[in-house]
Design an enzyme around this catalytic site. Structure first.
Site, PDB file in Angstrom:
ATOM      1  N   LYS A 189       0.848  -1.180   0.000  1.00 40.67           N
ATOM      2  CA  LYS A 189       0.000   0.000   0.000  1.00 40.67           C
ATOM      3  C   LYS A 189       0.891   1.240   0.000  1.00 40.67           C
ATOM      4  O   LYS A 189       1.378   1.682   1.035  1.00 40.67           O
ATOM      5  CB  LYS A 189      -0.935   0.054   1.213  1.00 40.67           C
ATOM      6  N   GLY A 241       6.811   4.947   8.051  1.00 38.56           N
ATOM      7  CA  GLY A 241       6.054   6.194   8.029  1.00 38.56           C
ATOM      8  C   GLY A 241       6.233   6.967   9.314  1.00 38.56           C
ATOM      9  O   GLY A 241       7.258   6.851   9.997  1.00 38.56           O
ATOM     10  N   THR A 243       5.272   8.502  13.212  1.00 38.38           N
ATOM     11  CA  THR A 243       5.005   7.909  14.521  1.00 38.38           C
ATOM     12  C   THR A 243       3.518   7.934  14.858  1.00 38.38           C
ATOM     13  O   THR A 243       2.987   6.966  15.418  1.00 38.38           O
ATOM     14  CB  THR A 243       5.805   8.652  15.600  1.00 38.38           C
ATOM     15  N   GLU A 263       9.449   1.110  10.881  1.00 38.91           N
ATOM     16  CA  GLU A 263      10.591   1.967  10.568  1.00 38.91           C
ATOM     17  C   GLU A 263      10.037   3.373  10.488  1.00 38.91           C
ATOM     18  O   GLU A 263       9.360   3.730   9.527  1.00 38.91           O
ATOM     19  CB  GLU A 263      11.243   1.519   9.251  1.00 38.91           C
ATOM     20  N   CYS A 297      13.929   9.980   6.711  1.00 36.03           N
ATOM     21  CA  CYS A 297      13.850   9.701   8.144  1.00 36.03           C
ATOM     22  C   CYS A 297      15.217   9.621   8.796  1.00 36.03           C
ATOM     23  O   CYS A 297      15.364   9.954   9.975  1.00 36.03           O
ATOM     24  CB  CYS A 297      13.063   8.411   8.385  1.00 36.03           C
ATOM     25  N   GLU A 395      10.855  16.019  14.438  1.00 36.93           N
ATOM     26  CA  GLU A 395      11.168  15.790  13.029  1.00 36.93           C
ATOM     27  C   GLU A 395      10.320  16.722  12.165  1.00 36.93           C
ATOM     28  O   GLU A 395       9.094  16.624  12.156  1.00 36.93           O
ATOM     29  CB  GLU A 395      10.878  14.331  12.672  1.00 36.93           C
TER      30      GLU A 395
END
Length: 492
Positions: A189, A241, A243, A263, A297, A395
């Site tokens: 997806k 993706g 958090t 991850e 990331c 982030e």
């Protein structure tokens, strides 16, 4: 004013695949989910209309995958290896086409994909092709007494691979080959922003010999994601993706007690000591965080600099950024393209404004939207950043670098470990003892010293804390998609 060749982009958009859903062997343009108009981030114009996958397509794809699993799990490992090696060859053949699709769907400069990312993808495919026939069981210590006891490595079944929009092809390479090599079926997806590269990748897999139903793709939003995660016949979720989304995925997995691999994001620190090779370190410190417009990331978005060389490094970073070309992702000399969407641009600019308002640091360069039709942001650097500020702790997922000084090794480690994230760490030093010492003290999943390449297929990759858990890469990466069954045979 950034010049984007609108005619070239309009012409290039003709290469976009009309059908982005692949269920079994069927290609579909529309699902039952929400309507979505894909906007080219470099032009701000809609270039493709579709309806996303919904719960109905998810259920159909899972049922097809579950039926295909019975045949794929008993396919000879050598045959799986042949298919993955052939897929590697096809990715190499279609590198320029995948680079074009990447530029159109998320603004990644085409030369960046052609130059390095395609090689990374091919490396992961070759590595896991080589692992297909190397899964082993064990004879346990019970033999040769009463029982012969041994273990059998078995595939899990249907794996849901939920991948992000920032580097979708690399994310595919980090998940799909390992799962297929182990004998699983996979439903991918991709995010709604990046359906095109995933659709082409799966088409190449079918051309390589992956049987229909073993690998399928359903671009979609939250509806498709939730249906996939909650489906009773999905054996595991591999998610890359944010958090916040990961928390929702984890809660949904709890209903059927299915395992997950996460991850997630990062706020990685790059520590530059006063004995570093500055001729190499400074360009790395300035350019690498701006890779893919800062949308990565593991990028080192916090720069920690030893006080004796602080001013030198800051000025060097400023000079490095002055020479980076921000522009059309289809242009050969572009280093940094746009961010993925207007929403992302406004969010990042909002974080920059917040840093100014809160006086989190001093703006050294950038800090504004570049004058263009698309979603371009100037490479931005704040210096003297407060380690406790929103700018240093969160982030931003954009081209924003936070620079702060440190006094000594202990101070540097404390600053680096002073966030809830733990994906990667970076160290620049000529002192070998210090390099190993600091690497051991950093609270993160991976450490890269003096510009070492990251995300190598033979090395396990993954974070701690808010950066997730589980590993992709190496033997650990294929073990994520295997369970070990114990068998005992009575000898008496």
């Amino acid at each position: 004013m950034i010049s984007v060749d609108l005619e070239r982009h309009a012409e290039a958009a003709r290469a976009l695949p009309a059908e982005t859903l692949l269920i079994g062997g069927e290609r579909l343009r529309h699902g039952s989910g929400a309507a979505f108009g894909h906007v080219n981030p470099a032009t701000g114009r809609v270039q493709h209309e579709m309806r996303l996958a919904g719960a109905a397509e998810v259920d159909r794809a899972v049922r097809i995958a579950r039926a295909a699993f019975d045949g794929w799990r008993i396919t000879k490992p050598s045959r799986r290896a042949e298919i993955l090696n052939r897929l590697c060859e096809l990715v190499g053949r279609d590198t320029s086409h995948l680079a074009l699709l990447s530029a159109l769907e998320n603004g990644m400069p085409a030369r960046q994909f052609s130059g390095r990312q395609s090689a990374i993808v091919q490396g992961w495919l070759r590595y896991y092709a080589g692992m297909a026939d190397k899964l082993e069981g064990l004879v346990t210590a019970a033999w040769p007494a009463e029982n012969l006891e041994y273990t059998l490595p078995e595939p899990l079944g249907v794996v849901a691979a939920i991948i992000p929009w920032n580097a979708p092809v690399i994310s595919l390479a980090m998940k799909v080959p390992a799962a297929l090599a182990a004998g699983n079926c996979v439903i991918v997806k991709p995010a709604e922003f990046t359906p095109f590269t995933s659709a082409h990748f799966v088409r190449l897999a079918l051309e390589a010999g992956v049987p229909e139903g073993v690998l399928q793709v359903l671009p979609g939003g939250a509806e498709a994601g939730e249906a996939l995660v909650r489906h009773v016949d999905v054996a595991k979720v591999s998610f890359t993706g944010g958090t916040a989304a990961a928390r929702r995925v984890m809660a949904a997995c709890a209903d059927t007690l299915k395992p997950a691999l996460f991850e997630l994001g990062g706020k990685s620190a790059n520590i530059v000591f006063d004995d570093a090779d500055l001729a190499r370190a400074i360009p790395y410190c300035g350019a690498f965080p701006m890779n893919n417009a800062g949308q990565g990331c593991q990028l080192p978005t916090r720069l920690l600099v030893h006080e004796p060389i602080y001013e030198t490094v800051v000025e060097g970073v400023r000079g490095t950024l002055a020479h980076l070309k921000l522009g059309d992702p289809l242009a050969e000399d572009t280093f940094m393209g746009p961010v993925v969407s207007e929403g992302a641009m406004r969010r990042i600019l909002g974080d920059i404004d917040r840093a100014r308002t809160e006086r989190a640091g001093t703006l050294l360069t950038g800090g504004a939207r570049a004058e263009a039709a698309g979603w371009f942001i100037e490479p931005t650097v704040f210096v003297g950043v407060d380690p406790a500020s929103h700018l240093a702790q969160n982030e931003l997922f954009g081209p924003v670098l936070a620079v702060m000084p440190f006094k000594d090794e202990d101070h540097a480690v404390a600053l680096a470990n002073g966030t809830p994230w733990g994906l990667a760490g970076y160290v620049q030093t000529r002192d070998l003892g210090r390099a190993h010492r600091v690497a051991a003290r950093l609270n993160c999943g991976n450490v890269y010293i003096n510009g070492a390449m990251n995300v190598h297929p033979a090395a396990p990759f993954g974070g701690v804390g808010l950066s997730g858990f589980g590993k992709e890469g190496g033997r650990a990466g294929i073990e994520e998609y295997v369970r070990h069954k114990g068998v005992a045979v009575a000898l008496a």
